[in-house]
Design an enzyme around this catalytic site. Structure first.
Site, short mmCIF file in Angstrom:
data_model
loop_
_atom_site.label_atom_id
_atom_site.label_comp_id
_atom_site.label_asym_id
_atom_site.label_seq_id
_atom_site.Cartn_x
_atom_site.Cartn_y
_atom_site.Cartn_z
N MET A 1 34.90 37.42 41.35
CA MET A 1 34.81 35.97 41.47
C MET A 1 34.02 35.39 40.30
O MET A 1 34.33 34.32 39.78
CB MET A 1 34.19 35.57 42.81
N THR B 1 29.91 41.48 48.29
CA THR B 1 30.00 42.88 47.89
C THR B 1 30.05 42.92 46.37
O THR B 1 30.57 42.00 45.72
CB THR B 1 31.25 43.56 48.49
N PRO C 1 31.85 44.53 43.90
CA PRO C 1 33.09 44.31 43.14
C PRO C 1 33.65 42.89 43.32
O PRO C 1 34.18 42.31 42.37
CB PRO C 1 34.06 45.35 43.70
N CYS C 2 33.51 42.35 44.52
CA CYS C 2 34.05 41.01 44.78
C CYS C 2 33.22 39.95 44.06
O CYS C 2 33.76 38.98 43.53
CB CYS C 2 34.11 40.74 46.28
N THR C 3 31.92 40.15 44.05
CA THR C 3 31.04 39.24 43.32
C THR C 3 31.38 39.27 41.84
O THR C 3 31.45 38.21 41.18
CB THR C 3 29.57 39.60 43.57
#
Length: 160
Positions: A54, A47, A49-51
């Protein structure tokens, strides 16, 4: 839902699966004692925001390592998906697959993101655990699209 631990609390131990190119068992207590442990909970691999989060942790990874810290991402994704995500995004730190929701439950982070059809995933949060297993830092997003302050994380780790 369980109350999230705060600064000064004993960090809840949990068992899950570590995806670090391979797949193996992980237990938080076993990771303690060699410097701070950064647990970066995120809703789901791939997703935006998660990409972004990280990727930002990867961008600062050398600084975390120089401060003696070990960084782990934690999500409910399968370890196979996490390894594909790690490879695609060039992540050099391990991702913890919490498909059984042990860590998510013990850290009080379960949320639903109805717009994306994500049920029972981790809210975005960061806990820094010191060598003794005590929570030294906690941040939980008010909105799971928000990201932590990475300079603040580094400052906290350097202070341990």
């Amino acid at each position: 839902m369980t109350q999230s631990p705060t600064i000064g609390d004993e960090a809840p131990n949990f068992r899950a699966t570590l995806a670090d190119g391979d797949v193996s068992a992980f237990e938080l207590d076993d990771a303690l004692g060699e410097g701070p442990v950064v647990l970066a909970f995120f809703p789901g691999a791939f997703t935006p925001p998660c990409t972004s989060e990280m990727g930002a942790l990867q961008d600062h990874l050398d600084e975390f390592r120089d401060a003696g810290a070990t960084v782990y991402g934690v999500s409910a994704d399968s370890p196979l998906s996490q390894n594909v995500f790690r490879e695609r995004e060039g992540l050099e730190f391990g991702l913890i697959s919490d498909m059984g929701r042990s860590a998510i439950d013990k850290y009080g982070l379960e949320i639903d993101i109805d717009d994306l059809g994500l049920i029972g995933v981790a809210n975005r949060a960061v806990f820094i655990v010191d060598d003794d297993g005590t929570v030294a830092y906690d941040w939980i997003a008010d909105d799971p699209t928000n990201e932590p302050d990475y300079e603040e994380l580094l400052s906290e780790v350097r202070g341990l």
